[in-house]
Design a protein around this motif. Structure first.
Motif, PDB file in Angstrom:
ATOM      1  N   LEU A 194      -7.044  27.605 -57.952  1.00  0.00           N
ATOM      2  CA  LEU A 194      -6.025  26.927 -58.753  1.00  0.00           C
ATOM      3  C   LEU A 194      -5.259  27.953 -59.589  1.00  0.00           C
ATOM      4  CD1 LEU A 194      -5.209  23.899 -59.934  1.00  0.00           C
ATOM      5  CD2 LEU A 194      -6.517  24.751 -61.875  1.00  0.00           C
ATOM      6  N   LEU A 195      -5.994  28.863 -60.212  1.00  0.00           N
ATOM      7  CA  LEU A 195      -5.338  29.903 -61.012  1.00  0.00           C
ATOM      8  C   LEU A 195      -4.502  30.837 -60.145  1.00  0.00           C
ATOM      9  CD1 LEU A 195      -8.143  30.858 -63.562  1.00  0.00           C
ATOM     10  CD2 LEU A 195      -6.197  29.318 -63.894  1.00  0.00           C
ATOM     11  N   ASP A 196      -4.988  31.166 -58.953  1.00  0.00           N
ATOM     12  CA  ASP A 196      -4.198  32.016 -58.053  1.00  0.00           C
ATOM     13  C   ASP A 196      -2.853  31.372 -57.733  1.00  0.00           C
ATOM     14  OD1 ASP A 196      -6.143  33.966 -57.993  1.00  0.00           O
ATOM     15  OD2 ASP A 196      -6.957  33.350 -56.046  1.00  0.00           O
ATOM     16  N   PHE A 197      -2.881  30.083 -57.431  1.00  0.00           N
ATOM     17  CA  PHE A 197      -1.620  29.399 -57.149  1.00  0.00           C
ATOM     18  C   PHE A 197      -0.762  29.275 -58.416  1.00  0.00           C
ATOM     19  CE2 PHE A 197      -3.747  27.705 -53.280  1.00  0.00           C
ATOM     20  CZ  PHE A 197      -2.774  28.073 -52.355  1.00  0.00           C
ATOM     21  N   LYS A 198      -1.401  28.972 -59.528  1.00  0.00           N
ATOM     22  CA  LYS A 198      -0.659  28.795 -60.786  1.00  0.00           C
ATOM     23  C   LYS A 198       0.147  30.048 -61.134  1.00  0.00           C
ATOM     24  CE  LYS A 198      -1.352  27.947 -65.712  1.00  0.00           C
ATOM     25  NZ  LYS A 198      -2.331  27.640 -66.769  1.00  0.00           N
ATOM     26  N   PHE A 199      -0.462  31.213 -60.917  1.00  0.00           N
ATOM     27  CA  PHE A 199       0.199  32.469 -61.280  1.00  0.00           C
ATOM     28  C   PHE A 199       0.840  33.165 -60.074  1.00  0.00           C
ATOM     29  CE2 PHE A 199      -3.037  31.944 -64.667  1.00  0.00           C
ATOM     30  CZ  PHE A 199      -2.149  31.782 -65.729  1.00  0.00           C
ATOM     31  N   ASP A 200       1.054  32.395 -58.992  1.00  0.00           N
ATOM     32  CA  ASP A 200       1.751  32.886 -57.793  1.00  0.00           C
ATOM     33  C   ASP A 200       1.119  34.157 -57.224  1.00  0.00           C
ATOM     34  OD1 ASP A 200       3.688  30.811 -57.848  1.00  0.00           O
ATOM     35  OD2 ASP A 200       4.740  31.886 -59.452  1.00  0.00           O
ATOM     36  N   ARG A 201      -0.195  34.176 -57.171  1.00  0.00           N
ATOM     37  CA  ARG A 201      -0.888  35.344 -56.618  1.00  0.00           C
ATOM     38  C   ARG A 201      -1.833  34.978 -55.462  1.00  0.00           C
ATOM     39  NH1 ARG A 201      -4.024  35.815 -62.220  1.00  0.00           N
ATOM     40  NH2 ARG A 201      -5.747  34.431 -61.713  1.00  0.00           N
ATOM     41  N   ASN A 202      -1.607  33.818 -54.862  1.00  0.00           N
ATOM     42  CA  ASN A 202      -2.441  33.422 -53.732  1.00  0.00           C
ATOM     43  C   ASN A 202      -2.233  34.400 -52.570  1.00  0.00           C
ATOM     44  OD1 ASN A 202      -4.094  31.733 -51.983  1.00  0.00           O
ATOM     45  ND2 ASN A 202      -2.160  31.243 -50.974  1.00  0.00           N
ATOM     46  N   GLN A 203      -3.333  34.881 -52.014  1.00  0.00           N
ATOM     47  CA  GLN A 203      -3.303  35.810 -50.890  1.00  0.00           C
ATOM     48  C   GLN A 203      -3.911  35.209 -49.628  1.00  0.00           C
ATOM     49  OE1 GLN A 203      -1.820  38.944 -51.126  1.00  0.00           O
ATOM     50  NE2 GLN A 203      -1.173  38.104 -53.082  1.00  0.00           N
ATOM     51  N   ARG A 204      -4.363  33.969 -49.716  1.00  0.00           N
ATOM     52  CA  ARG A 204      -5.085  33.349 -48.602  1.00  0.00           C
ATOM     53  C   ARG A 204      -4.150  32.443 -47.809  1.00  0.00           C
ATOM     54  NH1 ARG A 204     -10.308  34.684 -49.359  1.00  0.00           N
ATOM     55  NH2 ARG A 204     -10.969  35.104 -51.485  1.00  0.00           N
ATOM     56  N   SER A 205      -4.484  32.293 -46.534  1.00  0.00           N
ATOM     57  CA  SER A 205      -3.650  31.492 -45.643  1.00  0.00           C
ATOM     58  C   SER A 205      -4.084  30.029 -45.664  1.00  0.00           C
ATOM     59  CB  SER A 205      -3.761  32.025 -44.211  1.00  0.00           C
ATOM     60  OG  SER A 205      -5.035  31.688 -43.678  1.00  0.00           O
ATOM     61  N   HIS A 206      -3.239  29.197 -45.107  1.00  0.00           N
ATOM     62  CA  HIS A 206      -3.573  27.778 -44.989  1.00  0.00           C
ATOM     63  C   HIS A 206      -4.792  27.593 -44.096  1.00  0.00           C
ATOM     64  CE1 HIS A 206      -1.977  27.019 -40.877  1.00  0.00           C
ATOM     65  NE2 HIS A 206      -1.199  28.046 -41.176  1.00  0.00           N
ATOM     66  N   VAL A 207      -5.015  28.495 -43.151  1.00  0.00           N
ATOM     67  CA  VAL A 207      -6.190  28.396 -42.277  1.00  0.00           C
ATOM     68  C   VAL A 207      -7.470  28.589 -43.088  1.00  0.00           C
ATOM     69  CG1 VAL A 207      -7.382  29.399 -40.287  1.00  0.00           C
ATOM     70  CG2 VAL A 207      -4.879  29.152 -40.264  1.00  0.00           C
ATOM     71  N   PHE A 208      -7.478  29.540 -44.009  1.00  0.00           N
ATOM     72  CA  PHE A 208      -8.638  29.727 -44.886  1.00  0.00           C
ATOM     73  C   PHE A 208      -8.937  28.439 -45.648  1.00  0.00           C
ATOM     74  CE2 PHE A 208     -10.187  30.360 -49.178  1.00  0.00           C
ATOM     75  CZ  PHE A 208     -11.401  30.989 -48.934  1.00  0.00           C
ATOM     76  N   TYR A 209      -7.906  27.842 -46.222  1.00  0.00           N
ATOM     77  CA  TYR A 209      -8.118  26.628 -47.011  1.00  0.00           C
ATOM     78  C   TYR A 209      -8.543  25.440 -46.140  1.00  0.00           C
ATOM     79  CZ  TYR A 209      -6.268  29.203 -50.931  1.00  0.00           C
ATOM     80  OH  TYR A 209      -6.083  30.142 -51.908  1.00  0.00           O
ATOM     81  N   ARG A 210      -8.125  25.430 -44.893  1.00  0.00           N
ATOM     82  CA  ARG A 210      -8.608  24.373 -43.983  1.00  0.00           C
ATOM     83  C   ARG A 210     -10.112  24.486 -43.798  1.00  0.00           C
ATOM     84  NH1 ARG A 210      -4.359  21.711 -41.545  1.00  0.00           N
ATOM     85  NH2 ARG A 210      -2.392  22.838 -41.596  1.00  0.00           N
ATOM     86  N   TRP A 211     -10.628  25.686 -43.651  1.00  0.00           N
ATOM     87  CA  TRP A 211     -12.082  25.875 -43.521  1.00  0.00           C
ATOM     88  C   TRP A 211     -12.785  25.623 -44.847  1.00  0.00           C
ATOM     89  CZ3 TRP A 211     -14.608  25.742 -39.208  1.00  0.00           C
ATOM     90  CH2 TRP A 211     -13.953  26.077 -38.029  1.00  0.00           C
ATOM     91  N   PHE A 212     -12.180  26.118 -45.915  1.00  0.00           N
ATOM     92  CA  PHE A 212     -12.741  25.908 -47.258  1.00  0.00           C
ATOM     93  C   PHE A 212     -12.867  24.415 -47.557  1.00  0.00           C
ATOM     94  CE2 PHE A 212     -11.998  25.664 -51.937  1.00  0.00           C
ATOM     95  CZ  PHE A 212     -13.118  26.356 -52.360  1.00  0.00           C
ATOM     96  N   ASN A 213     -11.933  23.634 -47.054  1.00  0.00           N
ATOM     97  CA  ASN A 213     -11.904  22.189 -47.273  1.00  0.00           C
ATOM     98  C   ASN A 213     -13.090  21.472 -46.639  1.00  0.00           C
ATOM     99  OD1 ASN A 213     -10.457  19.818 -48.232  1.00  0.00           O
ATOM    100  ND2 ASN A 213      -9.992  19.396 -46.100  1.00  0.00           N
TER     101      ASN A 213
END
Length: 141
Positions: free
Chosen positions: A103-122
């Motif tokens: 959440l903080l990574d996205f909030k401060f525009d520093r996300n480095q992970r792909s949507h594929v990572f988050y699909r697995w994380f989900n």
């Protein structure tokens, strides 16, 4: 006792709904490329995390601890299923923390992970939920 259990389950469902949905928002957020969408996802993620997930987790633990103290610990403290359930709950709290970090990574525009990572994380909280429910209901050991 039944009221405590009902409230515990209601807030557990609330918490896990957030654990299922927030990473799905991360999937879509990681795929977005315009400022309006990015800002919209930031608001949705913040409200879900602080307004639903975290209160759900805290209240789940309040009622769970209350049940343990008032009733269950004396009966179930020597049974392995309860210790296993508490261990999986600890992992769910760690997962909750990682949701916060992302959440903080996205909030401060520093996300480095792909949507594929988050699909697995989900998918991770699904495993936690299945294991917790089986341990609490079946009490296999």
């Amino acid at each position: 006792m039944l009221w405590l259990k009902a409230l515990h389950l209601i807030f557990m469902v609330t918490w896990f709904a957030g654990l299922f949905y927030l990473p799905r928002l991360y999937v879509y957020h990681a795929m977005s490329d315009d400022e309006i969408s990015n800002e919209r996802f930031k608001v949705m993620e913040r409200k879900l995390f602080y307004g639903i997930m975290t209160p759900g987790m805290i209240i789940t633990f309040i009622f769970g601890i209350w049940m343990l103290v008032d009733y269950a610990w004396g009966i179930y403290s020597s049974m392995g299923w309860l210790h296993a359930k508490l261990a999986v709950l600890a992992l769910a709290v760690v997962y909750h923390y990682y949701c916060y970090r992302y959440l903080l990574d996205f909030k401060f525009d520093r996300n480095q992970r792909s949507h594929v990572f988050y699909r697995w994380f989900n998918e991770v909280p699904v495993l936690f939920l299945v294991i917790i429910i089986i341990l609490a209901v079946v009490k296999p050991f």
